[in-house]
Scaffold this motif. Structure first.
Motif, PDB file in Angstrom:
ATOM      1  N   TYR A  76      24.231-174.928  45.810  1.00  0.00           N
ATOM      2  CA  TYR A  76      25.554-175.791  46.305  1.00  0.00           C
ATOM      3  C   TYR A  76      25.179-176.823  47.233  1.00  0.00           C
ATOM      4  CZ  TYR A  76      28.215-173.929  41.571  1.00  0.00           C
ATOM      5  OH  TYR A  76      27.887-173.993  40.622  1.00  0.00           O
ATOM      6  N   GLN A  77      24.393-177.836  46.981  1.00  0.00           N
ATOM      7  CA  GLN A  77      24.688-178.594  48.239  1.00  0.00           C
ATOM      8  C   GLN A  77      26.627-178.868  49.199  1.00  0.00           C
ATOM      9  OE1 GLN A  77      21.881-178.848  49.917  1.00  0.00           O
ATOM     10  NE2 GLN A  77      20.859-177.279  48.301  1.00  0.00           N
ATOM     11  N   ILE A  78      26.533-177.948  49.886  1.00  0.00           N
ATOM     12  CA  ILE A  78      28.439-178.505  49.723  1.00  0.00           C
ATOM     13  C   ILE A  78      28.046-177.423  51.708  1.00  0.00           C
ATOM     14  CG2 ILE A  78      31.001-178.241  49.489  1.00  0.00           C
ATOM     15  CD1 ILE A  78      30.291-177.951  46.953  1.00  0.00           C
ATOM     16  N   THR A  79      28.796-178.366  52.047  1.00  0.00           N
ATOM     17  CA  THR A  79      28.988-177.951  53.554  1.00  0.00           C
ATOM     18  C   THR A  79      30.352-177.601  54.247  1.00  0.00           C
ATOM     19  OG1 THR A  79      28.937-179.943  54.492  1.00  0.00           O
ATOM     20  CG2 THR A  79      26.640-179.522  54.072  1.00  0.00           C
ATOM     21  N   GLN A  80      30.960-177.932  53.257  1.00  0.00           N
ATOM     22  CA  GLN A  80      32.525-177.445  53.984  1.00  0.00           C
ATOM     23  C   GLN A  80      32.486-176.366  52.881  1.00  0.00           C
ATOM     24  OE1 GLN A  80      34.688-181.669  55.135  1.00  0.00           O
ATOM     25  NE2 GLN A  80      34.683-181.462  52.849  1.00  0.00           N
ATOM     26  N   VAL A  81      33.084-174.712  53.826  1.00  0.00           N
ATOM     27  CA  VAL A  81      33.435-173.739  53.012  1.00  0.00           C
ATOM     28  C   VAL A  81      34.541-173.577  53.846  1.00  0.00           C
ATOM     29  CG1 VAL A  81      32.659-171.285  52.437  1.00  0.00           C
ATOM     30  CG2 VAL A  81      30.632-173.229  53.253  1.00  0.00           C
ATOM     31  N   LEU A  82      35.799-172.682  52.629  1.00  0.00           N
ATOM     32  CA  LEU A  82      37.153-172.557  53.361  1.00  0.00           C
ATOM     33  C   LEU A  82      36.646-170.400  52.044  1.00  0.00           C
ATOM     34  CD1 LEU A  82      39.911-171.681  53.983  1.00  0.00           C
ATOM     35  CD2 LEU A  82      40.690-173.139  51.697  1.00  0.00           C
ATOM     36  N   SER A  96      27.906-169.853  59.599  1.00  0.00           N
ATOM     37  CA  SER A  96      28.111-171.088  60.669  1.00  0.00           C
ATOM     38  C   SER A  96      26.876-171.114  61.440  1.00  0.00           C
ATOM     39  CB  SER A  96      29.137-171.143  61.257  1.00  0.00           C
ATOM     40  OG  SER A  96      29.561-169.498  61.827  1.00  0.00           O
ATOM     41  N   SER A  97      26.237-170.116  61.601  1.00  0.00           N
ATOM     42  CA  SER A  97      24.169-170.991  62.403  1.00  0.00           C
ATOM     43  C   SER A  97      24.068-171.804  62.039  1.00  0.00           C
ATOM     44  CB  SER A  97      23.383-169.342  62.403  1.00  0.00           C
ATOM     45  OG  SER A  97      22.816-169.940  60.495  1.00  0.00           O
ATOM     46  N   ASN A  98      24.221-172.410  61.434  1.00  0.00           N
ATOM     47  CA  ASN A  98      24.130-174.404  60.991  1.00  0.00           C
ATOM     48  C   ASN A  98      25.467-174.597  61.338  1.00  0.00           C
ATOM     49  OD1 ASN A  98      22.944-176.325  59.496  1.00  0.00           O
ATOM     50  ND2 ASN A  98      22.701-175.564  57.397  1.00  0.00           N
ATOM     51  N   PRO A  99      24.640-175.892  62.351  1.00  0.00           N
ATOM     52  CA  PRO A  99      25.786-176.749  62.966  1.00  0.00           C
ATOM     53  C   PRO A  99      26.192-177.476  61.950  1.00  0.00           C
ATOM     54  CG  PRO A  99      23.622-176.807  63.851  1.00  0.00           C
ATOM     55  CD  PRO A  99      23.219-176.122  63.123  1.00  0.00           C
ATOM     56  N   ASN A 100      25.818-177.915  60.867  1.00  0.00           N
ATOM     57  CA  ASN A 100      25.955-178.570  59.717  1.00  0.00           C
ATOM     58  C   ASN A 100      27.220-178.324  58.986  1.00  0.00           C
ATOM     59  OD1 ASN A 100      24.111-181.180  60.709  1.00  0.00           O
ATOM     60  ND2 ASN A 100      22.905-179.983  59.713  1.00  0.00           N
ATOM     61  N   ILE A 101      27.066-176.863  58.879  1.00  0.00           N
ATOM     62  CA  ILE A 101      28.118-175.958  57.871  1.00  0.00           C
ATOM     63  C   ILE A 101      29.476-176.245  58.689  1.00  0.00           C
ATOM     64  CG2 ILE A 101      28.826-174.231  56.442  1.00  0.00           C
ATOM     65  CD1 ILE A 101      26.053-173.987  55.757  1.00  0.00           C
ATOM     66  N   THR A 102      30.313-176.874  58.056  1.00  0.00           N
ATOM     67  CA  THR A 102      31.981-176.331  58.409  1.00  0.00           C
ATOM     68  C   THR A 102      32.403-174.791  57.819  1.00  0.00           C
ATOM     69  OG1 THR A 102      32.711-179.003  59.551  1.00  0.00           O
ATOM     70  CG2 THR A 102      34.492-176.663  58.511  1.00  0.00           C
ATOM     71  N   PHE A 103      32.491-173.481  58.456  1.00  0.00           N
ATOM     72  CA  PHE A 103      32.938-172.599  57.300  1.00  0.00           C
ATOM     73  C   PHE A 103      34.969-171.713  58.255  1.00  0.00           C
ATOM     74  CE2 PHE A 103      33.012-168.573  56.029  1.00  0.00           C
ATOM     75  CZ  PHE A 103      32.341-168.553  54.956  1.00  0.00           C
ATOM     76  N   ILE A 104      35.554-172.154  57.091  1.00  0.00           N
ATOM     77  CA  ILE A 104      36.673-172.172  57.900  1.00  0.00           C
ATOM     78  C   ILE A 104      37.180-170.535  57.009  1.00  0.00           C
ATOM     79  CG2 ILE A 104      38.949-172.219  57.698  1.00  0.00           C
ATOM     80  CD1 ILE A 104      38.410-175.136  56.570  1.00  0.00           C
ATOM     81  N   GLY A 153      37.175-186.932  50.937  1.00  0.00           N
ATOM     82  CA  GLY A 153      35.727-187.489  49.593  1.00  0.00           C
ATOM     83  C   GLY A 153      34.488-186.698  50.044  1.00  0.00           C
ATOM     84  N   GLN A 154      34.393-185.749  50.340  1.00  0.00           N
ATOM     85  CA  GLN A 154      33.533-184.535  50.302  1.00  0.00           C
ATOM     86  C   GLN A 154      33.578-182.585  49.366  1.00  0.00           C
ATOM     87  OE1 GLN A 154      30.853-183.941  53.698  1.00  0.00           O
ATOM     88  NE2 GLN A 154      31.406-186.008  54.466  1.00  0.00           N
ATOM     89  N   PRO A 155      32.910-182.968  49.118  1.00  0.00           N
ATOM     90  CA  PRO A 155      33.260-181.162  48.198  1.00  0.00           C
ATOM     91  C   PRO A 155      33.781-180.524  49.010  1.00  0.00           C
ATOM     92  CG  PRO A 155      31.256-181.923  47.471  1.00  0.00           C
ATOM     93  CD  PRO A 155      31.573-182.901  48.591  1.00  0.00           C
ATOM     94  N   VAL A 156      34.030-179.496  48.898  1.00  0.00           N
ATOM     95  CA  VAL A 156      34.333-178.293  49.886  1.00  0.00           C
ATOM     96  C   VAL A 156      34.461-177.091  48.534  1.00  0.00           C
ATOM     97  CG1 VAL A 156      36.384-176.562  50.099  1.00  0.00           C
ATOM     98  CG2 VAL A 156      36.686-179.263  50.762  1.00  0.00           C
ATOM     99  N   MET A 157      33.610-175.745  49.314  1.00  0.00           N
ATOM    100  CA  MET A 157      33.375-174.976  48.275  1.00  0.00           C
ATOM    101  C   MET A 157      34.344-173.611  48.723  1.00  0.00           C
ATOM    102  SD  MET A 157      29.648-172.586  48.678  1.00  0.00           S
ATOM    103  CE  MET A 157      28.986-173.126  47.979  1.00  0.00           C
ATOM    104  N   ILE A 158      35.185-173.006  47.865  1.00  0.00           N
ATOM    105  CA  ILE A 158      36.354-171.926  48.152  1.00  0.00           C
ATOM    106  C   ILE A 158      35.430-171.078  47.264  1.00  0.00           C
ATOM    107  CG2 ILE A 158      38.141-171.070  47.529  1.00  0.00           C
ATOM    108  CD1 ILE A 158      38.742-173.850  48.457  1.00  0.00           C
ATOM    109  N   LEU A 159      35.472-169.452  48.530  1.00  0.00           N
ATOM    110  CA  LEU A 159      35.167-168.322  48.244  1.00  0.00           C
ATOM    111  C   LEU A 159      35.984-167.265  48.412  1.00  0.00           C
ATOM    112  CD1 LEU A 159      31.806-168.108  50.416  1.00  0.00           C
ATOM    113  CD2 LEU A 159      31.806-169.319  48.335  1.00  0.00           C
ATOM    114  N   CYS A 160      35.569-165.941  47.657  1.00  0.00           N
ATOM    115  CA  CYS A 160      36.664-165.037  47.760  1.00  0.00           C
ATOM    116  C   CYS A 160      36.366-163.931  46.553  1.00  0.00           C
ATOM    117  CB  CYS A 160      38.120-165.526  47.560  1.00  0.00           C
ATOM    118  SG  CYS A 160      38.506-165.018  45.476  1.00  0.00           S
ATOM    119  N   GLU A 161      36.137-162.795  47.927  1.00  0.00           N
ATOM    120  CA  GLU A 161      35.062-161.377  47.853  1.00  0.00           C
ATOM    121  C   GLU A 161      35.903-160.287  47.821  1.00  0.00           C
ATOM    122  OE1 GLU A 161      31.713-159.292  49.343  1.00  0.00           O
ATOM    123  OE2 GLU A 161      31.081-161.770  49.722  1.00  0.00           O
TER     124      GLU A 161
END
Length: 292
Positions: A76-82, A96-104, A153-161
């Protein structure tokens, strides 16, 4: 959420330390560093002497699910991650070492505060790595604490593990409702390996008695069964997900078996791990009706 439930959930965070210590026997970036900080700062005293138990299959399962999730993320080409219940996962540090990614990263207050302090000891500053106090089961949803950090307006990637395996059916439904709400607003995908069946865990315990001991330790620490709160069969897990309004794409964990470093590090029989992973999948969930 009542006080009793709060106390129960605070107990669940103890398993994050168990998992982090197991993760150090892999080549996952930052896993060893986090485990060393936990040990040197005495953060696992409360689980002694049980933490002396070591299950090689637990380590294999943990490494497999982490790498299988990463493999799906890459599609997935998604740069917003929760990330929900991020515990001591090192994924936020890496991504988050990639500055284009917002990681929450999000978790219960005690856990997320501890995590933030540990991360600050490993990296100087990551302006795109955030830490929020979020109870994923809370209703009304606390996911909206992330809204100021997300671009509309930009998609979000939700993760849980590893979150859903601790939760009752009702609590799973609450998490699903909260995820559904945010995906309805932003679009995107929910990636998790947590929809698993009890049978696969029982079979794994038969291959590794130490895994059975560790699962019992986790149950004793949290007051919640790490086996019984899962689904009876994988078909039941799929049916539950469909009933919650999601479409599912399944990705077998066998896809990463050749990437598991712990097999050599701990001398694990690959065939035993292959049997364990055969019934394990990462689910990529999207809204059943994105336009509704």
């Amino acid at each position: 959420m009542n006080k009793q439930q709060t106390n129960e959930f605070d107990k669940i965070i103890l398993t994050a330390f168990m998992v982090s210590l197991a993760r150090q026997f892999t080549d996952i970036p930052y896993a060893k560093e986090l485990a060393q900080l936990i040990e040197t700062q005495g953060l696992v005293k409360l689980s002694q002497p049980q933490n002396q138990d070591k299950s090689v299959l637990l380590t294999a399962r943990i490494e497999a699910r982490y790498k299988a999730i990463n493999q799906v993320i890459a599609q997935y080409q998604i740069t917003q991650v929760l990330e929900l219940a991020s515990g001591l996962l090192p994924r936020g540090l890496l991504m988050s070492s990639n500055p284009n990614i917002t990681f929450i990263e999000s978790d219960l207050p005690k856990m997320i505060s501890c995590k933030q302090q540990l991360i600050q000891q490993l990296v100087v500053e990551r302006p795109n790595l955030y830490f929020l106090e979020i109870d994923a089961t809370n209703h009304p949803s606390e996911f909206w604490k992330s809204t100021p950090l997300l671009k509309a307006g930009q998609p979000v990637m939700i993760l849980c593990e590893g979150l859903l395996t601790h939760l009752t059916l009702l609590e799973k439904q609450l998490v699903c409702a909260n995820v559904r709400e945010i995906l309805h607003s932003y679009g995107g995908v929910w990636i998790t390996p947590d929809f698993i069946d009890t049978g696969s865990l029982v079979r794994s315990q038969q291959d590794d008695s130490d895994l059975q001991k560790l699962l019992q330790t986790g149950t004793n620490l949290t007051g919640r069964s790490l086996v019984n709160n899962n689904f009876g069969t994988l078909d039941q897990a799929r049916q539950f997900v469909y009933e919650q309004g999601f479409r599912v794409t399944e990705h077998s964990m066998l896809n990463v078996i050749d990437e598991l470093s712990c097999l050599e590090i701990l001398g694990i029989d690959p065939e035993v791990v292959r049997r364990m992973l055969a019934a394990q999948s990462v689910f990529a969930l999207t809204l059943d009706s994105p336009s509704s």
